[in-house]
Motif scaffolding. Structure first.
Motif, short mmCIF file in Angstrom:
data_model
loop_
_atom_site.label_atom_id
_atom_site.label_comp_id
_atom_site.label_asym_id
_atom_site.label_seq_id
_atom_site.Cartn_x
_atom_site.Cartn_y
_atom_site.Cartn_z
N GLU A 61 -13.76 75.74 -1.31
CA GLU A 61 -13.38 74.82 -0.24
C GLU A 61 -13.44 73.37 -0.72
N LYS A 62 -14.41 73.09 -1.58
CA LYS A 62 -14.54 71.73 -2.11
C LYS A 62 -13.41 71.40 -3.08
N LEU A 63 -12.76 72.44 -3.61
CA LEU A 63 -11.71 72.24 -4.60
C LEU A 63 -10.32 72.31 -3.99
N SER A 64 -10.24 72.42 -2.67
CA SER A 64 -8.93 72.58 -2.04
C SER A 64 -8.17 71.25 -2.00
N PHE A 65 -6.86 71.35 -2.07
CA PHE A 65 -5.99 70.19 -1.95
C PHE A 65 -5.61 70.03 -0.48
N SER A 66 -5.85 68.86 0.07
CA SER A 66 -5.54 68.59 1.48
C SER A 66 -4.21 67.85 1.59
N ILE A 67 -3.55 68.02 2.73
CA ILE A 67 -2.26 67.38 2.99
C ILE A 67 -2.45 66.39 4.14
N LEU A 68 -2.11 65.13 3.90
CA LEU A 68 -2.29 64.10 4.91
C LEU A 68 -1.43 64.36 6.14
N LYS A 69 -1.94 64.01 7.28
CA LYS A 69 -1.14 64.04 8.50
C LYS A 69 0.03 63.09 8.35
N ARG A 70 1.12 63.41 9.01
CA ARG A 70 2.31 62.56 8.91
C ARG A 70 2.03 61.17 9.50
N GLY A 71 2.55 60.16 8.82
CA GLY A 71 2.46 58.81 9.35
C GLY A 71 1.18 58.07 9.02
N ILE A 72 0.34 58.62 8.15
CA ILE A 72 -0.90 57.93 7.78
C ILE A 72 -0.56 56.81 6.80
N PRO A 73 -0.82 55.57 7.14
CA PRO A 73 -0.52 54.47 6.22
C PRO A 73 -1.52 54.41 5.07
N PRO A 74 -1.13 53.89 3.94
CA PRO A 74 -2.03 53.83 2.77
C PRO A 74 -3.33 53.12 3.06
N GLU A 75 -3.29 52.05 3.87
CA GLU A 75 -4.52 51.31 4.13
C GLU A 75 -5.52 52.14 4.94
N ALA A 76 -5.01 53.03 5.81
CA ALA A 76 -5.91 53.90 6.57
C ALA A 76 -6.58 54.91 5.66
N LEU A 77 -5.84 55.43 4.66
CA LEU A 77 -6.40 56.37 3.70
C LEU A 77 -7.51 55.71 2.90
N ALA A 78 -7.27 54.48 2.43
CA ALA A 78 -8.27 53.77 1.63
C ALA A 78 -9.53 53.52 2.46
N ALA A 79 -9.35 53.10 3.72
CA ALA A 79 -10.51 52.82 4.57
C ALA A 79 -11.30 54.09 4.86
N ALA A 80 -10.59 55.21 5.13
CA ALA A 80 -11.27 56.46 5.44
C ALA A 80 -12.01 56.99 4.22
N ALA A 81 -11.42 56.87 3.04
CA ALA A 81 -12.08 57.32 1.82
C ALA A 81 -13.35 56.53 1.57
N GLU A 82 -13.29 55.22 1.82
CA GLU A 82 -14.46 54.38 1.61
C GLU A 82 -15.58 54.73 2.60
N ALA A 83 -15.18 55.15 3.82
CA ALA A 83 -16.17 55.50 4.84
C ALA A 83 -16.60 56.95 4.75
N GLY A 84 -16.01 57.72 3.84
CA GLY A 84 -16.35 59.14 3.71
C GLY A 84 -15.74 60.01 4.78
N ASP A 85 -14.68 59.55 5.44
CA ASP A 85 -14.05 60.31 6.52
C ASP A 85 -12.62 60.72 6.16
N ALA A 86 -12.33 60.87 4.88
CA ALA A 86 -10.96 61.17 4.48
C ALA A 86 -10.46 62.49 5.06
N GLU A 87 -11.39 63.45 5.31
CA GLU A 87 -10.95 64.74 5.83
C GLU A 87 -10.36 64.64 7.23
N GLU A 88 -10.68 63.56 7.96
CA GLU A 88 -10.12 63.38 9.29
C GLU A 88 -8.63 63.07 9.25
N LEU A 89 -8.12 62.73 8.09
CA LEU A 89 -6.72 62.38 7.96
C LEU A 89 -5.84 63.58 7.60
N ALA A 90 -6.44 64.73 7.35
CA ALA A 90 -5.69 65.90 6.92
C ALA A 90 -5.69 66.96 8.01
#
Length: 436
Positions: A61-90
């Motif tokens: 599960e830790k090695l799975s490739f996730s697919i971003l939800k449609r319409g996620i802007p790059p800045e939202a991805l960077a902010a979520a990754a920094e906050a540790g919430d990147a999984e909320e975008l997939a």
């Protein structure tokens, strides 16, 4: 100077000859499985993110490739990754195995399937592995599963079909190691590990072949020192048993007295009885060169296994070349009621690295070498006539260096060649010669 154009790390291109040989090997596996009564299905390469991260896939599960939800802007991805919430975008992910998709498939189509469903899935899966020899980020698995059969017949069918597939591929020297999760839990309880520590202890025991008995005991001491010492004694005693079993015929080493050496009387009786019956049923039914042995230290990392587990070892590989087990509780997560299920997977990439693949066979392949003044309509008519006869046909233009051309088409599997002159229009008039 142009930059190198390579596939992504951990993924590979296959030239026509390699692809043909791989497909030939997959065809062998597929034909053996079908001869044992299994039917092939196909599932999407993506599944819901929540389904892939339901806590049953272990480290995969830790090695799975996730697919971003449609319409996620790059800045939202960077902010979520920094906050540790990147999984909320997939909301979707690439499948990391074929078992999770199969259980979802069965839940979706149960009304259309027989009470006992025997499936084949041969398809790529994706994991964010650290690429190395025998470990890729995209690789093919060849799975057979039986859903709806709670008895030992399912395990027997899976092991016999898989062993015959390995034999048909020419992979000699395989050992199918078998155990039962109930035996593992019986060992842990006997040693005194608290139930809340069982999963952690199994993860440590699974490292036995890498860190040895001393390393396992040292790591288990962090959970329970006294229980760790008891487990160390058991592992030391069973080490010779794990390597026991001679080849010749089926080479079964699942006798009751061997299992009794591992467990105290009365412990995990159902699991012990299951392995004893499995050994007796398999005796004499496996092809030469495939051995089955009881291994009380076999764990398998997936959290969904509930009973019998098995793994294929081969002296030419530092890792397992296949494995599986019973996962009776998994389908129930989608249906609301438990359905018995068990599966066995061949790790095709590791197997294909161990065998000498024969040249792919099929229709006779012929090459037509056309002069520059041959009319296209005549050339196409010749090709069509030969294709209609069942040949594989390659059209080539005559070149100055005919030796190189003939060597190339021969290396690509073409066995005969004919020169096409202007005015030729009948396939029966062509003079073919063999390519050595």
């Amino acid at each position: 100077m142009a930059a190198p154009v390579n596939p992504p790390r951990g993924m590979r291109d296959f030239l026509p000859a390699d692809k043909a040989r791989r497909e030939h090997a997959l065809g062998i596996i597929r034909n053996v499985y079908r001869s044992h009564g299994f039917d092939e299905i196909e599932t999407p390469v993506v599944e819901d993110y929540a389904r892939l991260h339901a806590g049953l896939g272990g480290d995969n599960e830790k090695l799975s490739f996730s697919i971003l939800k449609r319409g996620i802007p790059p800045e939202a991805l960077a902010a979520a990754a920094e906050a540790g919430d990147a999984e909320e975008l997939a909301d979707l992910g690439l499948r990391f195995d074929l078992t999770v998709p199969l259980t979802r498939f069965f839940a979706s189509h149960r009304a259309e399937l027989p009470p006992v469903f025997r499936s084949i899935q041969i398809a790529p899966v994706w994991r964010a592995e650290r690429p190395q020899k025998g470990r890729y980020r995209q690789f093919v698995q060849a799975d057979i599963d039986i859903i709806g059969e709670s008895g030992l017949l399912a395990e027997i069918e899976l092991i016999t079909a898989t062993s015959q597939a390995l034999a048909a591929l020419g992979l000699a020297g395989c050992v199918i190691r078998v155990n039962d999760r109930r035996i593992l839990f019986g060992l842990l309880e006997h040693c005194g590990f608290a139930s809340k520590m069982h999963d952690r202890a199994l993860i440590t025991i699974d490292k036995l072949d890498k860190i040895g008995v001393t390393g396992v005991v040292d790591e288990l001491r962090e959970a329970d020192a006294e229980a760790a010492e008891r487990m160390g004694e058991i592992l030391t005693n069973v080490a010779p048993l794990v390597g026991s079993g001679e080849g010749g015929g089926s080479g079964i080493a699942l006798a009751h007295d061997a299992i009794a050496e591992v467990l105290p009387a009365g412990a995990a009786e159902e699991g012990v009885a299951n392995l004893v019956a499995l050994g007796e049923a398999l005796e004499g039914s496996l092809p030469e060169g495939v051995d089955v042995r009881f291994d009380p230290t076999l764990v398998r990392g997936m959290g969904y296994y509930t009973g019998t587990i098995f793994e294929i070892a081969h002296p030419g590989s530092g890792s397992s070349v296949g494995g599986g087990g019973r996962y009776d509780g998994m389908v129930g997560r989608f249906l609301g009621q438990d359905v018995p299920a068990v599966g066995f997977s061949i790790g095709f990439e590791r197997v294909v690295d161990l065998i000498e693949l024969p040249e792919a066979t099929g229709p006779e392949a012929v090459a037509l070498i056309a002069d520059a003044d041959v009319e296209l309509a005549d050339l196409l008519a010749l090709k069509r006539a030969l294709v209609d006869r069942g040949h594989r046909v390659r059209l080539e233009k005559r070149q100055k260096n005919m030796k190189a051309l003939l060597a190339r088409v021969a290396s690509e599997g073409f066995t005969r060649v004919a020169n096409v002159r202007a005015g030729a229009s009948a396939a029966d008039e062509l003079e073919f010669r063999e390519l050595s």
